[in-house]
Design an enzyme around this catalytic site. Structure first.
Site, mmCIF file in Angstrom:
data_model
loop_
_atom_site.group_PDB
_atom_site.id
_atom_site.type_symbol
_atom_site.label_atom_id
_atom_site.label_comp_id
_atom_site.label_asym_id
_atom_site.label_seq_id
_atom_site.Cartn_x
_atom_site.Cartn_y
_atom_site.Cartn_z
ATOM 1 N N ASP A 1 34.060 34.107 43.102
ATOM 2 C CA ASP A 1 33.279 32.894 42.842
ATOM 3 C C ASP A 1 32.296 32.561 43.969
ATOM 4 O O ASP A 1 31.517 31.606 43.839
ATOM 5 C CB ASP A 1 34.218 31.693 42.598
ATOM 6 C CG ASP A 1 34.865 31.759 41.220
ATOM 7 O OD1 ASP A 1 34.485 32.628 40.419
ATOM 8 O OD2 ASP A 1 35.758 30.931 40.952
ATOM 9 N N ARG B 1 36.824 38.499 29.240
ATOM 10 C CA ARG B 1 38.005 37.891 29.853
ATOM 11 C C ARG B 1 39.090 37.722 28.800
ATOM 12 O O ARG B 1 39.122 36.732 28.085
ATOM 13 C CB ARG B 1 37.624 36.560 30.495
ATOM 14 C CG ARG B 1 36.622 36.768 31.603
ATOM 15 C CD ARG B 1 36.002 35.473 32.033
ATOM 16 N NE ARG B 1 36.807 34.689 32.948
ATOM 17 C CZ ARG B 1 36.399 33.547 33.467
ATOM 18 N NH1 ARG B 1 35.231 33.050 33.153
ATOM 19 N NH2 ARG B 1 37.186 32.892 34.303
ATOM 20 N N LYS C 1 37.641 22.094 41.679
ATOM 21 C CA LYS C 1 37.586 22.214 40.207
ATOM 22 C C LYS C 1 38.799 22.977 39.689
ATOM 23 O O LYS C 1 39.481 22.527 38.770
ATOM 24 C CB LYS C 1 36.307 22.958 39.809
ATOM 25 C CG LYS C 1 36.293 23.459 38.387
ATOM 26 C CD LYS C 1 34.995 24.119 38.028
ATOM 27 C CE LYS C 1 35.002 25.616 38.070
ATOM 28 N NZ LYS C 1 35.723 26.280 36.989
ATOM 29 N N ASN C 2 39.045 24.142 40.274
ATOM 30 C CA ASN C 2 40.081 25.012 39.714
ATOM 31 C C ASN C 2 41.498 24.503 39.969
ATOM 32 O O ASN C 2 42.430 24.975 39.325
ATOM 33 C CB ASN C 2 39.904 26.452 40.203
ATOM 34 C CG ASN C 2 38.702 27.117 39.546
ATOM 35 O OD1 ASN C 2 38.136 26.584 38.597
ATOM 36 N ND2 ASN C 2 38.306 28.266 40.072
ATOM 37 N N CYS D 1 32.514 35.395 27.857
ATOM 38 C CA CYS D 1 31.672 34.486 28.609
ATOM 39 C C CYS D 1 30.657 35.322 29.359
ATOM 40 O O CYS D 1 30.673 36.546 29.273
ATOM 41 C CB CYS D 1 32.484 33.606 29.539
ATOM 42 S SG CYS D 1 32.976 34.466 30.992
ATOM 43 N N ARG E 1 28.803 22.089 35.715
ATOM 44 C CA ARG E 1 30.212 22.307 35.331
ATOM 45 C C ARG E 1 31.123 22.256 36.550
ATOM 46 O O ARG E 1 32.308 21.924 36.424
ATOM 47 C CB ARG E 1 30.378 23.686 34.672
ATOM 48 C CG ARG E 1 29.835 23.797 33.271
ATOM 49 C CD ARG E 1 30.189 25.150 32.691
ATOM 50 N NE ARG E 1 31.561 25.460 33.028
ATOM 51 C CZ ARG E 1 32.059 26.690 33.184
ATOM 52 N NH1 ARG E 1 31.281 27.730 33.020
ATOM 53 N NH2 ARG E 1 33.324 26.881 33.498
HETATM 54 C C1 UD1 Z 1 39.955 31.990 37.455
HETATM 55 C C2 UD1 Z 1 38.922 30.970 37.881
HETATM 56 C C3 UD1 Z 1 37.546 31.616 37.994
HETATM 57 C C4 UD1 Z 1 37.600 32.846 38.878
HETATM 58 C C5 UD1 Z 1 38.703 33.796 38.430
HETATM 59 C C6 UD1 Z 1 38.896 34.955 39.388
HETATM 60 C C7 UD1 Z 1 39.712 28.924 36.932
HETATM 61 C C8 UD1 Z 1 39.511 27.832 35.934
HETATM 62 N N1 UD1 Z 1 38.860 29.906 36.877
HETATM 63 O O1 UD1 Z 1 39.630 32.430 36.130
HETATM 64 O O2 UD1 Z 1 36.664 30.629 38.551
HETATM 65 O O3 UD1 Z 1 36.353 33.510 38.818
HETATM 66 O O4 UD1 Z 1 39.956 33.079 38.368
HETATM 67 O O5 UD1 Z 1 39.238 34.491 40.651
HETATM 68 O O6 UD1 Z 1 40.598 28.864 37.765
HETATM 69 N N2 UD1 Z 1 42.448 39.434 32.899
HETATM 70 C C9 UD1 Z 1 42.942 40.267 31.927
HETATM 71 N N3 UD1 Z 1 43.944 39.800 31.113
HETATM 72 C C10 UD1 Z 1 44.466 38.538 31.244
HETATM 73 C C11 UD1 Z 1 43.951 37.697 32.257
HETATM 74 C C12 UD1 Z 1 42.951 38.177 33.070
HETATM 75 O O7 UD1 Z 1 42.488 41.395 31.759
HETATM 76 O O8 UD1 Z 1 45.372 38.186 30.481
HETATM 77 C C13 UD1 Z 1 41.369 39.911 33.787
HETATM 78 C C14 UD1 Z 1 40.069 39.162 33.554
HETATM 79 O O9 UD1 Z 1 39.330 39.757 32.497
HETATM 80 C C15 UD1 Z 1 39.378 39.307 34.888
HETATM 81 C C16 UD1 Z 1 40.531 39.280 35.876
HETATM 82 O O10 UD1 Z 1 41.701 39.610 35.127
HETATM 83 O O11 UD1 Z 1 38.709 40.540 34.985
HETATM 84 C C17 UD1 Z 1 40.720 37.965 36.604
HETATM 85 O O12 UD1 Z 1 41.030 36.979 35.693
HETATM 86 P P1 UD1 Z 1 41.867 35.663 36.051
HETATM 87 O O13 UD1 Z 1 42.380 35.735 37.444
HETATM 88 O O14 UD1 Z 1 42.825 35.458 34.948
HETATM 89 O O15 UD1 Z 1 40.724 34.592 35.995
HETATM 90 P P2 UD1 Z 1 40.746 33.192 35.285
HETATM 91 O O16 UD1 Z 1 42.076 32.549 35.479
HETATM 92 O O17 UD1 Z 1 40.203 33.319 33.909
#
Ligand code: UD1
Length: 423
Positions: free
Chosen positions: A304, A121, A22-23, A116, A396
């Site tokens: 995950d 996030r 998926k990701n 969410c 999903r």
């Molecule tokens: C992706 C995955 C999700 C997985 C997550 C962590 C996808 C579609 N989703 O989500 O399944 O659970 O990685 O492995 O690939 N953060 C900030 N600021 C930012 C960005 C992130 O504070 O600008 C924080 C988030 O709140 C969270 C952490 O960083 O606590 C990890 O987020 P991130 O690695 O960005 O996750 P996603 O890409 O949203």
């Protein structure tokens, strides 16, 4: 609204095919906006998040067809730069169109993804990095709008190895002038998939899979054909489903090299695993032992798989300590597991699981994708019938979850919720 009924206690065995990740698929779909032709993606899972991303791309003006597991995305026409709220709110990964739109058109107006169920996030790192590349952002009425007359490569250092931020910076930098270096980049397998895909489109990306990614901007990118890699989270979920029933099965297509710490923890629990010619075989012939684990960005234990691993450990011998380091609110499944007889206490980002000899089936609710999957894992090993409600969350991210479980011998059925009038 669907729910899944599970008559637990059936030992799972046989062979199951692991789908494309998926990701990875979602990021490659968003990145296809960088090309000016038809992208062909194979091994794309038929899951609702992919259908949402199809809608996002169509709304932006791409032509999309999806047959079996092959997706064709035609981006040769005019592409709009506005990703509306009704789509972005359904799936946070919609934010992945930000980088490609800014690179392709110099403009993007994307609804803020909002909160969410698993935590707060934000996208501050996406914004900060893109600003350094030359984007000017404004925020109005729930939309983030970015304008870039030109993008210029820079050295960027992320506060945290965010996957989403790494991806948006990569997809913006591929068409920027000069060299971009992303330090403290995310290292997940889907980042490697994205880099290989971008390179197949003509980009110059080095170092994906390490903490330093270097990108030399190119003038134009073409469309390409690419096969999505197997989903390590789906593979891990099926491994745990099999092991929770004391079963023995092969996960065809699973790539053990992308699941190392998870497989190490399985071995510590007393479960057995071995690579096969086409994937991984797992089996568990005795009650598992307790195992401590802490989630971390890759190559750490994946957040995950935390809920599903907990669902396996609730009936282990001894006490396991789980630490969730990625999301601040990812223990919603624990209360539902307790309703099935588990003994779990949570305190901040720690959970203490005292293993019980067995669980009993109960009606439960999965509040997010992996929480729902965890409840299914628990239910498969439990005595009696469980109903996992709000199953749309699970749909999903898992292609034909019920059908695949049935092929391993599980007694599961997808039901349609009928609402009754409460007086
Ligand atoms: C992706 C995955 C999700 C997985 C997550 C962590 C996808 C579609 N989703 O989500 O399944 O659970 O990685 O492995 O690939 N953060 C900030 N600021 C930012 C960005 C992130 O504070 O600008 C924080 C988030 O709140 C969270 C952490 O960083 O606590 C990890 O987020 P991130 O690695 O960005 O996750 P996603 O890409 O949203």
């Amino acid at each position: 609204m669907n729910y899944l009924t599970i008559n637990g206690g059936k030992r799972l065995s046989g062979r199951v095919q692991i789908s494309g990740a998926k990701n990875s698929a979602l990021k490659l779909m968003a990145a296809s906006l960088l090309g000016h032709g038809t992208t062909v993606l194979t091994n794309v899972p038929r899951i609702s998040d992919v259908f949402t991303m199809i809608e996002v791309l169509q709304r932006l003006g791409a032509g999309v067809s999806f047959e079996d597991n092959t997706l064709r995305i035609d981006t040769s026409g005019e592409i709009s730069t506005i990703a509306p709220y009704d789509l972005v709110r359904r799936m946070r990964a919609s934010i992945n169109v930000l980088g490609p739109l800014l690179a392709r058109s110099g403009h993007a107006r994307v609804a803020m993804p909002g909160g969410c169920n698993i935590g707060n996030r934000t996208i501050d790192m996406h914004e900060a990095g893109l600003t350094q590349l030359g984007v000017r952002f404004t925020f109005d009425h729930g939309y983030l709008e970015g304008i870039a007359d030109r993008l210029v490569g820079k050295k960027l250092v992320l506060d945290f190895p965010s996957r989403g931020a790494t991806e948006n910076l990569m997809t913006a930098a591929v068409l920027a002038e000069g060299v971009t270096v992303i330090e403290n980049a995310a290292r997940e397998p889907d980042i490697v998939d994205l880099a290989s895909f971008l390179n197949a489109m003509g980009a110059q990306v080095w170092g994906a899979g390490t903490s330093t990614i270097e990108i030399t901007g190119v003038g134009r990118m073409s469309s390409t054909e690419y096969q999505v890699s197997a989903d390590p989270i789906e593979a891990g979920t099926f491994a745990l489903a099999v092991l929770a029933t004391g079963g023995d099965a092969e996960l065809a297509g699973a790539q053990p090299e992308t699941m190392e710490i998870f497989l190490e923890k399985l071995a510590l629990s007393g479960a057995e695993w071995a690579p096969t010619e086409s994937g991984i075989r797992v089996k568990c012939e005795r009650r598992p032992r307790a195992v401590d684990f802490a989630t971390l960005p890759y190559p750490g234990f994946p957040t995950d798989l935390q809920p599903q691993m907990m669902a396996f450990l609730v009936s282990a011998e001894g006490t396991s300590i789980v630490t969730e380091n990625v999301f601040e609110n990812r223990f919603a499944h624990t209360q539902e597991l307790v309703r099935m007889g588990a003994d779990i206490r949570t305190e901040g980002h720690h959970a203490v699981i005292r293993g019980v000899p067995g669980l009993q089936g109960a009606p439960v609710k999965g509040s997010d994708l992996r929480a729902g999957a965890a409840l299914v894992v628990a239910a498969l090993g439990a005595e009696g019938t469980t109903e996992v409600h709000d199953f749309h969350h699970v749909e999903r991210g898992y292609e034909d979850f019920a059908g695949k479980l049935r092929s391993l011998g599980a007694d599961v059925e997808l039901m349609v919720e009928t609402t009754s009038l409460q007086v």
